[in-house]
Design a protein around this motif. Structure first.
Motif, PDB file in Angstrom:
ATOM      1  N   SER A   1       0.864  -1.180   0.000  1.00 17.78           N
ATOM      2  CA  SER A   1       0.000   0.000   0.000  1.00 17.78           C
ATOM      3  C   SER A   1       0.900   1.229   0.000  1.00 17.78           C
ATOM      4  O   SER A   1       2.041   1.174   0.481  1.00 17.78           O
ATOM      5  CB  SER A   1      -0.926   0.005   1.220  1.00 17.78           C
ATOM      6  N   ALA A   2       0.382   2.325  -0.537  1.00 21.57           N
ATOM      7  CA  ALA A   2       1.204   3.538  -0.637  1.00 21.57           C
ATOM      8  C   ALA A   2       0.324   4.755  -0.829  1.00 21.57           C
ATOM      9  O   ALA A   2      -0.802   4.653  -1.330  1.00 21.57           O
ATOM     10  CB  ALA A   2       2.183   3.414  -1.803  1.00 21.57           C
ATOM     11  N   GLU A   3       0.839   5.894  -0.411  1.00 21.21           N
ATOM     12  CA  GLU A   3       0.192   7.164  -0.713  1.00 21.21           C
ATOM     13  C   GLU A   3       0.768   7.648  -2.041  1.00 21.21           C
ATOM     14  O   GLU A   3       1.997   7.716  -2.196  1.00 21.21           O
ATOM     15  CB  GLU A   3       0.477   8.187   0.375  1.00 21.21           C
ATOM     16  N   VAL A   4      -0.107   7.972  -2.996  1.00 15.67           N
ATOM     17  CA  VAL A   4       0.382   8.375  -4.316  1.00 15.67           C
ATOM     18  C   VAL A   4      -0.175   9.735  -4.703  1.00 15.67           C
ATOM     19  O   VAL A   4      -1.302  10.091  -4.349  1.00 15.67           O
ATOM     20  CB  VAL A   4       0.029   7.332  -5.404  1.00 15.67           C
TER      21      VAL A   4
ATOM     22  N   MET B   1      -3.823  16.604  -2.391  1.00 16.74           N
ATOM     23  CA  MET B   1      -3.735  15.589  -1.346  1.00 16.74           C
ATOM     24  C   MET B   1      -3.457  14.220  -1.972  1.00 16.74           C
ATOM     25  O   MET B   1      -4.105  13.829  -2.934  1.00 16.74           O
ATOM     26  CB  MET B   1      -5.045  15.529  -0.559  1.00 16.74           C
ATOM     27  N   PRO B   2      -2.477  13.458  -1.433  1.00 13.28           N
ATOM     28  CA  PRO B   2      -2.209  12.120  -1.980  1.00 13.28           C
ATOM     29  C   PRO B   2      -3.359  11.159  -1.716  1.00 13.28           C
ATOM     30  O   PRO B   2      -4.170  11.355  -0.807  1.00 13.28           O
ATOM     31  CB  PRO B   2      -0.943  11.696  -1.226  1.00 13.28           C
ATOM     32  N   VAL B   3      -3.417  10.119  -2.540  1.00 13.48           N
ATOM     33  CA  VAL B   3      -4.494   9.121  -2.442  1.00 13.48           C
ATOM     34  C   VAL B   3      -3.886   7.809  -1.962  1.00 13.48           C
ATOM     35  O   VAL B   3      -2.802   7.420  -2.399  1.00 13.48           O
ATOM     36  CB  VAL B   3      -5.133   8.914  -3.836  1.00 13.48           C
ATOM     37  N   LEU B   4      -4.610   7.122  -1.043  1.00 13.24           N
ATOM     38  CA  LEU B   4      -4.124   5.835  -0.545  1.00 13.24           C
ATOM     39  C   LEU B   4      -4.494   4.737  -1.544  1.00 13.24           C
ATOM     40  O   LEU B   4      -5.656   4.579  -1.911  1.00 13.24           O
ATOM     41  CB  LEU B   4      -4.748   5.517   0.821  1.00 13.24           C
ATOM     42  N   LYS B   5      -3.511   3.989  -2.010  1.00 13.40           N
ATOM     43  CA  LYS B   5      -3.726   2.883  -2.944  1.00 13.40           C
ATOM     44  C   LYS B   5      -3.235   1.593  -2.305  1.00 13.40           C
ATOM     45  O   LYS B   5      -2.160   1.570  -1.689  1.00 13.40           O
ATOM     46  CB  LYS B   5      -2.958   3.132  -4.254  1.00 13.40           C
TER      47      LYS B   5
ATOM     48  N   GLY C   1      -5.183  -4.807  -5.110  1.00 12.18           N
ATOM     49  CA  GLY C   1      -6.469  -4.997  -5.779  1.00 12.18           C
ATOM     50  C   GLY C   1      -6.955  -3.772  -6.522  1.00 12.18           C
ATOM     51  O   GLY C   1      -7.835  -3.858  -7.379  1.00 12.18           O
ATOM     52  N   GLU C   2      -6.399  -2.599  -6.220  1.00 13.76           N
ATOM     53  CA  GLU C   2      -6.829  -1.367  -6.884  1.00 13.76           C
ATOM     54  C   GLU C   2      -5.953  -1.085  -8.112  1.00 13.76           C
ATOM     55  O   GLU C   2      -4.833  -1.588  -8.209  1.00 13.76           O
ATOM     56  CB  GLU C   2      -6.760  -0.191  -5.909  1.00 13.76           C
ATOM     57  N   SER C   3      -6.482  -0.260  -8.987  1.00 12.23           N
ATOM     58  CA  SER C   3      -5.728   0.072 -10.202  1.00 12.23           C
ATOM     59  C   SER C   3      -4.866   1.311  -9.959  1.00 12.23           C
ATOM     60  O   SER C   3      -5.154   2.124  -9.080  1.00 12.23           O
ATOM     61  CB  SER C   3      -6.683   0.328 -11.367  1.00 12.23           C
ATOM     62  N   LEU C   4      -3.811   1.439 -10.753  1.00  8.94           N
ATOM     63  CA  LEU C   4      -2.913   2.592 -10.647  1.00  8.94           C
ATOM     64  C   LEU C   4      -2.563   3.043 -12.060  1.00  8.94           C
ATOM     65  O   LEU C   4      -2.204   2.224 -12.907  1.00  8.94           O
ATOM     66  CB  LEU C   4      -1.631   2.195  -9.896  1.00  8.94           C
ATOM     67  N   GLU C   5      -2.678   4.362 -12.318  1.00 10.79           N
ATOM     68  CA  GLU C   5      -2.393   4.884 -13.647  1.00 10.79           C
ATOM     69  C   GLU C   5      -0.925   5.299 -13.784  1.00 10.79           C
ATOM     70  O   GLU C   5      -0.292   5.680 -12.796  1.00 10.79           O
ATOM     71  CB  GLU C   5      -3.281   6.106 -13.962  1.00 10.79           C
TER      72      GLU C   5
ATOM     73  N   ILE D   1       4.811   7.881  -6.227  1.00 11.19           N
ATOM     74  CA  ILE D   1       4.722   7.253  -4.915  1.00 11.19           C
ATOM     75  C   ILE D   1       5.259   8.222  -3.861  1.00 11.19           C
ATOM     76  O   ILE D   1       6.452   8.555  -3.870  1.00 11.19           O
ATOM     77  CB  ILE D   1       5.531   5.934  -4.859  1.00 11.19           C
ATOM     78  N   ILE D   2       4.381   8.687  -2.983  1.00 13.40           N
ATOM     79  CA  ILE D   2       4.791   9.614  -1.919  1.00 13.40           C
ATOM     80  C   ILE D   2       5.418   8.846  -0.762  1.00 13.40           C
ATOM     81  O   ILE D   2       6.460   9.215  -0.226  1.00 13.40           O
ATOM     82  CB  ILE D   2       3.578  10.428  -1.409  1.00 13.40           C
ATOM     83  N   SER D   3       4.767   7.743  -0.346  1.00  7.67           N
ATOM     84  CA  SER D   3       5.315   6.906   0.719  1.00  7.67           C
ATOM     85  C   SER D   3       4.802   5.489   0.530  1.00  7.67           C
ATOM     86  O   SER D   3       3.695   5.286   0.029  1.00  7.67           O
ATOM     87  CB  SER D   3       4.909   7.451   2.089  1.00  7.67           C
ATOM     88  N   GLY D   4       5.597   4.514   0.950  1.00  3.57           N
ATOM     89  CA  GLY D   4       5.182   3.122   0.833  1.00  3.57           C
ATOM     90  C   GLY D   4       5.820   2.431  -0.363  1.00  3.57           C
ATOM     91  O   GLY D   4       6.596   3.036  -1.119  1.00  3.57           O
ATOM     92  N   ASN D   5       5.497   1.151  -0.535  1.00  9.07           N
ATOM     93  CA  ASN D   5       6.022   0.350  -1.643  1.00  9.07           C
ATOM     94  C   ASN D   5       4.889  -0.442  -2.271  1.00  9.07           C
ATOM     95  O   ASN D   5       3.975  -0.898  -1.577  1.00  9.07           O
ATOM     96  CB  ASN D   5       7.098  -0.620  -1.134  1.00  9.07           C
ATOM     97  N   LEU D   6       4.959  -0.610  -3.572  1.00  2.10           N
ATOM     98  CA  LEU D   6       3.915  -1.340  -4.287  1.00  2.10           C
ATOM     99  C   LEU D   6       4.532  -2.351  -5.242  1.00  2.10           C
ATOM    100  O   LEU D   6       5.621  -2.121  -5.791  1.00  2.10           O
ATOM    101  CB  LEU D   6       3.046  -0.372  -5.115  1.00  2.10           C
TER     102      LEU D   6
END
Length: 702
Positions: free
Chosen positions: A253-256, A266-270, A273-277, A282-287
């Motif tokens: 999970s990550a804030e993007v 404002m960053p979005v939490l991803k 199971g969710e899609s990413l464009e 990536i602001i924080s986290g690893n995917l």
């Protein structure tokens, strides 16, 4: 034919773009040209590659610069802005000094100083106006620079004659310098504002990830250029990295930061199971991301391409204004000469009025009125998930009186669910496996049950009916009743599906080698904002009709919920013919997403489709909605109305300014307008258009 694109520097006004268009069109093997002054870009349709160098040479000969890439453009614009700022400050200081000596010091030193300082301001600070005007004349092209150069040079030469006591009494050295100063001031403000309007477009171009980290089967990480990422590649994304592709998150999970797409800071939490464009930072986290498209097919790449193409498009209104601007300069030169003759033999009065006419008449405000407002509307649309492939769409949208909707995937959810089927487990899995090869919403619902998606046979799509799949000696038919006509045991499955009609009116038949194996009943519901959109259209006195290839019961159920007319069981040619006949009475908007909608989307006066629509549908539409949200259609209408209002005000101001100012400068109202005041009024007219257009950018309702 080959499409050739260039970035062009040193264009100073709309007429520069027009001059390039006219000159390049004369080159052999050049079929079509479109130059955008707003975006410093040009696109050329060439008969062969050998014409590329001729195009570059011609543009260079005209005095403009060929730029290599977006980064060079940015650097050049910043450099030009700094240079413009320096010349503007120098011109203002020297002009003010000249004004002081002209008003309060009357001796030989004062006259000599005015002569020297005006020479610096006119021929150093205003050098670009003269250089561009001379090159324009060489290629029989009249631009804004022609008027400025001729006006300031006339004032300087007249003053020079007075200085050497050949004739006249008053020096206009300071007036000539003030002309350059005011035009530079207007130019500096215009350039600075124009740069800001392009920030979103540049932001998109900078979102490209140079390297991608691919996770191999043995768990090792391999770096490669992001352009070579393939479908189903697994990517590792860490903090401060940009996703190079569209995909689905497998782990983490990550804030993007998605501001490039939605404008939200404002960053979005991803999460998994969710899609990413592509383009998401990536602001924080690893995917761990599984690529669903190639990098070059990503949403970001499509967005870049659409931004470039749309920014070069010229609507019919813009083309008309370009033509008016081009002839307008020639008309003003003749008018100024006539005014000069009218006031003779009073040479000083004739000179002052003719000069004021030259300087007050620059058609910059007219040239900026439409493209600047459309560029800002495009930016507003993109930030709200609306991609305008054709900016003229905003002009057409305000004239729409009938909206034709496809049903499945447009008014209803495109994620259908299976209600019931009468197939054996083996046959149902085979049906689901074949459906993995289709992008139709019905196929997607069934394909979810597939355990494998590899097929060794051949598929043929029957538009409006279904598909035929051949594998070894077997032939499978999947589709509606029309496709399966003549197939045995069809009636038995038909009776089964009839019992499901009340809850699941969407049906699919499955046959193998001429025998119907069974069928599947599917259900779907209205999209969240469908009813609200229809109510909005009713308030605007716009009629709504559903055109669907589905069975009558299914379409009637949806039409009844929305309280609108409908036509069911329509083939692509039926939709096309219906639309063609209705066009005799209405301007039509068609909204659809399937292969069977492509012809209607192309034929309609205006068309809207979705990012998840078939490629053929997207290729033939004017507007693409990046989200499956019908509220965006309502937003399109509001954006069109607002943009039209801004453009109307811009054009009203530009035409009113010229209608009033030209007779004023010519002395028609018994008033005498000094040349430097005329230059100031000309600059303010462009500034007024820019500021009025910026109201669209600052509108918080979008």
């Amino acid at each position: 034919m080959r499409e050739f694109r260039l970035k062009i520097g040193k264009m100073s006004c709309v007429n520069c773009a027009n001059a390039i268009e006219r000159a390049v069109k004369k080159i052999e093997d050049v079929e079509e040209v479109s130059i955008s002054y707003t975006n410093s870009s040009g696109v050329f349709l060439l008969k062969n590659d050998t014409a590329k160098q001729s195009v570059k040479d011609k543009i260079s000969q005209l005095g403009f610069e060929i730029l290599q890439d977006e980064q060079n453009i940015e650097k050049l614009k910043q450099k030009e802005l700094k240079r413009l700022k320096f010349k503007l400050l120098l011109a203002l200081v020297l002009s003010a000094l000249m004004m002081f000596f002209e008003m309060f010091v009357f001796n030989a030193f004062s006259y000599n100083l005015q002569l020297i300082l005006s020479f610096v301001v006119i021929f150093y600070c205003g050098f670009d106006f003269f250089a561009s005007a001379i090159k324009g004349l060489k290629y029989k092209s009249l631009t804004m620079n022609t008027l400025v150069a001729l006006g300031s040079l006339s004032a300087f030469l007249y003053s020079l004659c007075v200085y050497f006591e050949l004739f006249g009494e008053h020096l206009y050295f300071s007036g000539a310098a003030m002309i350059i100063s005011f035009v530079l001031l207007g130019k500096f403000i215009e350039e600075k504002t124009k740069n800001k309007a392009q920030m979103y477009q540049n932001k998109l171009q900078n979102l490209e990830a140079k390297k991608a980290k691919i996770v191999l089967e043995n768990g090792e990480i391999k770096e490669l250029p992001s352009s070579f990422v393939k479908v189903n590649d697994i990517l590792q994304l860490s903090q401060n990295e940009v996703s190079p592709v569209d995909g689905v998150i497998l782990e983490g999970s990550a804030e993007v930061d998605m501001s490039f797409l939605n404008g939200e800071f404002m960053p979005v939490l991803k999460k998994a199971g969710e899609s990413l464009e592509a383009g998401a930072l990536i602001i924080s986290g690893n995917l761990k991301l599984k690529a669903s498209k190639k990098a070059m097919d990503s949403t970001l790449e499509q967005l870049k391409d659409l931004v470039f193409k749309a920014s070069l498009f010229k609507s019919p209104l813009m083309q008309l204004i370009d033509k008016i601007s081009a002839y307008f300069v020639g008309f003003i030169l003749i008018l100024a000469f006539c005014v000069f003759l009218f006031y003779l033999p009073n040479l000083e009065e004739a000179f002052l009025h003719a000069l004021a006419v030259l300087l007050i008449s620059c058609p910059c405000a007219l040239g900026l009125a439409t493209p600047l407002a459309l560029a800002l509307a495009f930016e507003k649309g993109a930030k709200n998930f609306i991609l305008l492939k054709n900016p003229a769409a905003l002009e057409i949208l305000s004239q729409i009186k009938l909206v034709l909707f496809d049903k499945t995937g447009t008014l209803t959810q495109n994620t259908l669910t299976i209600f019931k089927h009468n197939l054996s487990d083996e046959n149902f899995l085979k049906l689901a496996q074949i459906q993995t090869q289709s992008s139709h919403p019905i196929a997607k619902a069934i394909a979810k049950k597939s355990k494998e998606n590899t097929l060794k046979g051949e598929i043929t799509h029957q538009i409006g009916k279904g598909l035929i799949y051949k594998e070894d000696e077997n032939t499978y038919l999947i589709g509606n009743e029309e496709l399966l006509q003549g197939v045995k045991e069809l009636e038995k499955t038909k009776q089964f599906l009839n019992t499901c009609d009340e809850f699941a009116p969407i049906r699919v038949y499955f046959a193998k080698n001429g025998i119907c194996l069974g069928g599947v009943a599917l259900k779907n519901a209205l999209k969240k904002d469908a009813k609200e959109l229809i109510d909005f259209l009713n308030l605007q006195h716009i009629k709504s009709v559903i055109l669907s290839g589905d069975n009558e019961k299914s379409v009637a159920k949806i039409a009844k919920e929305l309280n609108i007319d409908f036509h069911a069981k329509m083939k692509p040619e039926d939709k096309f013919n219906f639309l063609q006949n209705a066009q005799k009475e209405y301007k039509i908007l068609f909204i659809g997403d399937g292969l069977n909608d492509a012809a209607a989307l192309k034929k309609a006066d205006l068309s809207i489709s979705f990012s998840e629509a078939s490629e053929l549908a997207k290729n033939n539409t004017d507007i693409i909605l990046m989200r499956e949200n019908l509220a965006l259609v309502k937003l399109c209408f509001r954006l069109a109305k607002r943009t039209k209002h801004i453009i109307k005000l811009n054009l009203f101001w530009a035409f009113s300014y010229n209608l009033f100012s030209i007779p004023l400068a010519a002395g028609a109202f018994s008033l005498s307008l000094s040349p430097h005041l005329a230059a100031l009024m000309m600059s303010l007219s462009s500034l007024a258009v820019v500021l009025n257009s910026l109201r669209l950018k600052m509108d918080k309702t979008f």
